[in-house]
Design a protein around this motif. Structure first.
Motif, PDB file in Angstrom:
ATOM      1  N   ALA A 286       0.824  -1.208   0.000  1.00 62.40           N
ATOM      2  CA  ALA A 286       0.000   0.000   0.000  1.00 62.40           C
ATOM      3  C   ALA A 286       0.855   1.254   0.000  1.00 62.40           C
ATOM      4  O   ALA A 286       0.512   2.261  -0.661  1.00 62.40           O
ATOM      5  N   GLU A 287       1.963   1.226   0.723  1.00 67.65           N
ATOM      6  CA  GLU A 287       2.814   2.421   0.811  1.00 67.65           C
ATOM      7  C   GLU A 287       3.416   2.799  -0.543  1.00 67.65           C
ATOM      8  O   GLU A 287       3.791   3.956  -0.761  1.00 67.65           O
ATOM      9  N   LYS A 288       3.496   1.853  -1.451  1.00 68.02           N
ATOM     10  CA  LYS A 288       4.034   2.150  -2.784  1.00 68.02           C
ATOM     11  C   LYS A 288       3.056   2.991  -3.617  1.00 68.02           C
ATOM     12  O   LYS A 288       3.424   3.518  -4.682  1.00 68.02           O
ATOM     13  N   ARG A 299      -6.877   4.310  -5.759  1.00 69.24           N
ATOM     14  CA  ARG A 299      -8.024   3.954  -4.914  1.00 69.24           C
ATOM     15  C   ARG A 299      -8.451   2.509  -5.156  1.00 69.24           C
ATOM     16  O   ARG A 299      -8.745   1.771  -4.220  1.00 69.24           O
ATOM     17  N   ALA A 300      -8.463   2.048  -6.369  1.00 73.19           N
ATOM     18  CA  ALA A 300      -8.842   0.667  -6.694  1.00 73.19           C
ATOM     19  C   ALA A 300      -7.838  -0.315  -6.104  1.00 73.19           C
ATOM     20  O   ALA A 300      -8.197  -1.362  -5.534  1.00 73.19           O
ATOM     21  N   ALA A 301      -6.562   0.031  -6.253  1.00 67.95           N
ATOM     22  CA  ALA A 301      -5.512  -0.842  -5.700  1.00 67.95           C
ATOM     23  C   ALA A 301      -5.625  -0.929  -4.179  1.00 67.95           C
ATOM     24  O   ALA A 301      -5.461  -2.006  -3.581  1.00 67.95           O
ATOM     25  N   SER A 304      -8.407  -3.240  -3.085  1.00 66.30           N
ATOM     26  CA  SER A 304      -7.989  -4.640  -3.217  1.00 66.30           C
ATOM     27  C   SER A 304      -7.096  -5.059  -2.047  1.00 66.30           C
ATOM     28  O   SER A 304      -7.258  -6.130  -1.464  1.00 66.30           O
ATOM     29  N   ILE A 305      -6.170  -4.164  -1.739  1.00 63.97           N
ATOM     30  CA  ILE A 305      -5.270  -4.459  -0.610  1.00 63.97           C
ATOM     31  C   ILE A 305      -6.065  -4.579   0.679  1.00 63.97           C
ATOM     32  O   ILE A 305      -5.837  -5.484   1.501  1.00 63.97           O
ATOM     33  N   ASN A 306      -7.035  -3.685   0.873  1.00 68.24           N
ATOM     34  CA  ASN A 306      -7.818  -3.665   2.114  1.00 68.24           C
ATOM     35  C   ASN A 306      -8.680  -4.921   2.259  1.00 68.24           C
ATOM     36  O   ASN A 306      -8.884  -5.447   3.359  1.00 68.24           O
ATOM     37  N   GLU A 307      -9.225  -5.405   1.114  1.00 65.60           N
ATOM     38  CA  GLU A 307     -10.016  -6.644   1.160  1.00 65.60           C
ATOM     39  C   GLU A 307      -9.149  -7.816   1.606  1.00 65.60           C
ATOM     40  O   GLU A 307      -9.566  -8.652   2.412  1.00 65.60           O
TER      41      GLU A 307
END
Length: 409
Positions: A286-288, A299-301, A304-307
C-alpha cells in the motif's frame, strides 16, 4: 585376796570394782583363783570399751538415727551401771555422756537441716505453683504442655511438706494443670470444627474447579479460577489427612484448564505472528501507492489491498497499532488527494475563485492608477498610503491566483 587399781576379790570370792561412789559389787567368783576372776571381769570391761568405740564411730561416720543411737547408748549404760565389769567405769560413763551430747547435737543439726530443706521445698513448690498458674493461661499449647509435664517431674523430686501445706499447694498446682488441659481441649475442639468446616468449603471449591477444567471460555473461566483461589486461601486449613488430597485435586483441575488454554494461545500466537507478516507485506504494498499519481487506480488498488487485509485476521495485540498505522497513513494520503481533486474540479468553487480573483485584480489595477495620479500631483503621502493598501491587495490576489491554479486555471 587379790586386787588391781580398779577392783579386788575378797576371801569369800566376791569381786568389787572401784568407782567415784565407792566400791561396788561386781559379782561372786568361785570357779577359780581371784586373779582369774579379775581377768574375767576385766575382759568384760574391755568388751564394753570396744562396744562404746564402735558406737562412737557409727554416730560420727554413718547416718545412724538419733533414736537408734539412744537405744544403743541406753543398752551399754545399763551394763555399765550394773557394775558387771572391772575397769574405769566412770570413764565409760563420761564417754557415754559425751556420746549423748553428740547424738543430741546431731539430732538438732538434722532437725535444723530438715527445717531448712522443708522451707526450701515450700518455696520451690510455691514457685512451681505460680509458674503453673501462669502457664494455665498460655496459648502456646505445645511449649506450655511440655513445661507443665516438666514441673510435675520437678514436684515429685521435692520433699513432702506437712500434710496440710503440701495438700493445699498440690491442689493449686493440680487445678492449674486441669485448667490448662481444659482450655487446650476446647481450643483443639474448636480447631477441629473449623477444619471440618474448611474441608466442606474446599470440597465445594474442588468440585467447581473440576467442573471448569474442560471449559474453553478462557477469559471468564480464568477469572473464576482466580476467585476460587482467593476463596481457598480464605477457607483456612482442613484436617491434615484431607488437606493435601483436596489441594492436589484443586490444583490438578486448574492445571488441566490452564494447560489447554496455553496450548490454544500458543497456536493462536503462531497464527497471529503469521498474520502480522502478511499484513506487513500488504502495508508495504500500500505504501508504494504514495505519492498518488493516478487517484482512480490508486483507490482501486487500495481497495484490493484492504479486502485482502480484512481476510487475514488478527495480529498480536502489541504489534497492531504500528502495522495498522501504516495502512491509515496511506488511506489519509488518498483522502487528501481526493480532496485536492475535488476542489480542482468543483465548478461552483472554480467560479467563486475566478470571481474573487477578478475583483482583486480590478482593485489592484485601480490602486495602481490612483498611485500614479497622486505622485504626478506631488502628493507622496497619499501615494505611500495607497501603496500600503496595494501591497495588501496584491498579497490576497497572489493567494487567489494560486487557488485558481489548483483548478487548472
Amino acid at each position: 585376796m587379790s586386787s588391781d587399781p580398779w577392783g579386788r576379790v575378797d576371801e569369800t570370792g566376791t569381786v568389787y570394782v572401784r568407782t567415784t561412789d565407792g566400791e561396788q559389787v561386781v559379782g561372786s567368783w568361785q570357779a577359780g583363783t581371784p586373779d582369774e576372776a579379775l581377768a574375767y571381769f576385766e575382759r568384760k570391761y574391755e568388751g564394753l570399751v570396744v562396744e562404746i568405740g564402735l558406737l562412737e564411730r557409727r554416730v560420727k561416720t554413718t547416718d545412724l538415727s538419733s533414736k537408734d543411737a539412744q537405744v544403743a547408748i541406753a543398752h551399754i549404760r545399763e551394763q555399765v551401771d550394773a557394775h558387771h565389769a572391772v575397769g574405769d567405769l566412770d570413764a565409760l560413763k563420761v564417754r557415754l555422756d559425751k556420746l549423748v551430747e553428740t547424738v543430741d547435737a546431731r539430732r538438732e543439726e538434722r532437725k535444723a537441716q530438715r527445717a531448712k530443706q522443708s522451707d526450701e521445698a515450700r518455696h520451690s513448690k510455691e514457685a512451681l505453683v505460680v509458674e503453673a498458674e501462669e502457664l494455665a493461661q498460655s496459648d502456646q499449647w505445645r511449649a506450655a504442655g511440655e513445661r507443665l509435664r516438666a514441673l510435675v517431674d520437678t514436684w515429685k523430686g521435692l520433699p513432702r511438706l506437712d500434710r496440710k501445706s503440701d495438700d493445699e499447694l498440690w491442689h493449686r498446682f493440680s487445678h492449674a494443670r486441669s485448667a490448662f488441659s481444659k482450655r487446650r481441649k476446647a481450643h483443639f475442639a474448636s480447631l477441629d470444627a473449623q477444619r471440618e468446616e474448611a474441608r466442606k468449603t474446599k470440597e465445594k471449591l474442588v468440585a467447581e474447579a473440576e467442573s471448569l477444567s474442560a471449559s474453553s471460555d478462557w477469559g471468564p473461566t480464568a477469572a473464576r479460577y482466580r476467585e476460587l483461589m482467593a476463596d481457598w486461601k480464605a477457607a483456612g486449613r482442613a484436617q491434615r489427612e484431607h488437606e493435601d488430597d483436596l489441594w492436589n485435586r484443586f490444583r490438578g483441575a486448574q492445571d488441566v484448564f490452564f494447560a489447554a488454554r496455553s496450548s490454544v494461545f500458543a497456536e493462536r500466537d503462531a497464527e497471529q505472528t503469521e498474520n502480522l507478516k502478511l499484513k506487513e507485506e500488504l502495508a508495504e504494498e500500500a505504501e508504494k501507492l504514495v505519492p498518488v499519481q493516478d487517484l482512480k487506480a490508486a483507490r482501486a488498488a487500495f481497495r484490493s489491498i484492504n479486502e485482502r487485509w480484512e481476510a487475514i485476521g488478527h495480529v498480536p495485540r502489541d504489534a497492531r497499532p504500528k502495522v495498522e498505522g501504516r495502512m491509515h497513513a496511506v488511506e489519509r494520503a488518498l483522502q487528501e488527494s481526493e480532496e485536492t481533486e475535488w476542489r480542482r474540479t468543483n465548478p461552483e468553487a472554480r467560479a467563486r475563485a475566478e470571481g474573487l480573483t477578478g475583483q482583486l485584480q480590478a482593485a489592484v489595477d485601480k490602486l495602481q492608477g490612483q498611485i500614479e495620479t497622486a505622485r504626478s500631483a506631488g502628493n507622496n503621502t497619499k501615494a505611500d498610503k495607497l501603496q500600503r493598501e496595494l501591497d495588501g491587495r496584491q498579497a490576497l490576489l497572489d493567494q487567489a491566483l494560486k487557488g485558481l491554479h489548483e483548478f487548472g486555471g
